[in-house]
Design an enzyme around this catalytic site. Structure first.
Site, PDB file in Angstrom:
ATOM      1  N   LYS A  25       0.844  -1.194   0.000  1.00  0.00           N
ATOM      2  CA  LYS A  25       0.000   0.000   0.000  1.00  0.00           C
ATOM      3  C   LYS A  25       0.877   1.241   0.000  1.00  0.00           C
ATOM      4  CE  LYS A  25      -1.912   1.926   3.673  1.00  0.00           C
ATOM      5  NZ  LYS A  25      -1.746   3.399   3.541  1.00  0.00           N
ATOM      6  N   ASP A  44      -3.373   4.436  -1.913  1.00  0.00           N
ATOM      7  CA  ASP A  44      -4.268   4.921  -0.856  1.00  0.00           C
ATOM      8  C   ASP A  44      -4.176   6.448  -0.759  1.00  0.00           C
ATOM      9  OD1 ASP A  44      -5.816   5.183   1.446  1.00  0.00           O
ATOM     10  OD2 ASP A  44      -4.165   4.624   2.793  1.00  0.00           O
ATOM     11  N   LYS A  94      -7.138   8.471  -1.056  1.00  0.00           N
ATOM     12  CA  LYS A  94      -8.410   8.976  -0.508  1.00  0.00           C
ATOM     13  C   LYS A  94      -8.866  10.240  -1.251  1.00  0.00           C
ATOM     14  CE  LYS A  94      -7.312   7.208   4.140  1.00  0.00           C
ATOM     15  NZ  LYS A  94      -5.891   6.826   3.920  1.00  0.00           N
ATOM     16  N   ASP A 125     -12.778  15.446  -3.916  1.00  0.00           N
ATOM     17  CA  ASP A 125     -12.842  16.757  -4.566  1.00  0.00           C
ATOM     18  C   ASP A 125     -14.101  16.776  -5.430  1.00  0.00           C
ATOM     19  OD1 ASP A 125     -12.085  19.295  -5.731  1.00  0.00           O
ATOM     20  OD2 ASP A 125      -9.999  18.773  -5.289  1.00  0.00           O
ATOM     21  N   THR A 128     -10.445   4.832  10.537  1.00  0.00           N
ATOM     22  CA  THR A 128     -10.333   4.002  11.742  1.00  0.00           C
ATOM     23  C   THR A 128      -9.688   4.740  12.912  1.00  0.00           C
ATOM     24  OG1 THR A 128      -8.297   3.045  10.833  1.00  0.00           O
ATOM     25  CG2 THR A 128     -10.325   1.793  10.538  1.00  0.00           C
ATOM     26  N   ARG A 166       2.714  -0.618  10.795  1.00  0.00           N
ATOM     27  CA  ARG A 166       3.866  -0.704  11.687  1.00  0.00           C
ATOM     28  C   ARG A 166       4.197  -2.091  12.210  1.00  0.00           C
ATOM     29  NH1 ARG A 166       2.033   5.032  14.096  1.00  0.00           N
ATOM     30  NH2 ARG A 166       0.106   4.156  13.281  1.00  0.00           N
TER      31      ARG A 166
END
Length: 241
Positions: A49, A76, A78, A81, A133, A224
């Site tokens: 990603k 990714d 997002k 607009d 999240t 992570r």
């Protein structure tokens, strides 16, 4: 633990199938660091990603490199607009080697529908972000949304499905409800995945990898716990221990 993909034509093991549903989030501060992690994960079958930070550093320059290493790529960004801007940007992105791109469901039906149309023509998967999240009930109320988190997630997912998107990004905690409302074929990409005993960091609505798959997640976004590990490859395969 050095496990690689099987040879072409071989049957995948259950472990291989689980790894193929993991998206390693390269949320790191340099292209060199991202490339090193990718090198360590090559051959495992997981996705990569590329998020905003890495995209700001390298643009699309790493995408082709990672594709040549055998990875599927989730971009990714997002996008959120006006419909014309998102459509023009999406056209640029689908012309690259990425496999999946996301938009914000909060951009509305028309924006999502335009993005979905471009995705269908290109053969790329386009999905929508529901509720981040990192947000709980208090944060959602703070931006003026007076629904329970799960209700808002379902509301946006149904709108995304109506607009023709292939799936949504949502917490694994909402996956059971989303499966019930949106059906078996709708992609559910779930960040906020943390192995048992690991720190939540900036995630609020989290589950373990095993719990997320049991709930019905299509793909698990893991950052992570893999990328900050001393041995990312070993950490990837330990996710389901």
């Amino acid at each position: 633990m050095q496990r690689d993909q099987g040879v072409p034509g071989s049957q995948s093991s259950p472990a291989d199938e689980k790894i193929a549903r993991v998206m390693a989030a390269l949320d790191v501060d340099s292209a060199d660091k991202a490339a090193e992690i990718a090198k360590q994960l090559a051959g495992t079958g997981c996705w990569l990603k590329i998020g905003l930070e890495l995209y700001a550093l390298s643009g699309l320059s790493l995408v082709q490199k990672f594709k040549e290493m055998g990875f599927s790529i989730f971009l990714d960004l997002k996008l959120h607009d006006i419909p014309n801007t998102v459509a023009r940007t999406m056209q640029v992105l689908v012309d690259s080697a990425v496999d999946m791109i996301n938009v914000h469901c909060a951009g509305g039906y028309e924006m999502m529908a335009r993005a979905a149309e471009i995705g269908r023509k290109s053969g790329k998967k386009i999905i929508g972000v529901t509720v981040l999240t990192s947000m709980g009930q208090e944060e959602l109320s703070g931006v003026g949304v007076n629904r329970m988190v799960e209700d808002q997630v379902i509301n946006l997912a149904l709108l995304a499905q109506k607009a023709g998107l292939d799936g949504v990004v949502a917490s694994a905690r909402e996956v059971v409800s989303l499966r019930r409302e949106c059906g078996a074929d709708f992609l559910l990409v779930t960040p906020g995945i943390r192995p048992a005993g690991s720190e939540q960091n900036d995630q609020v609505r989290v589950l373990t990898p095993k719990e997320a798959l049991e709930n019905g997640s299509s793909y698990l976004v893991v950052g992570r716990p893999i990328t900050a590990a001393v041995n990312p490859r070993e950490a990837l395969f330990k996710l389901f221990d």
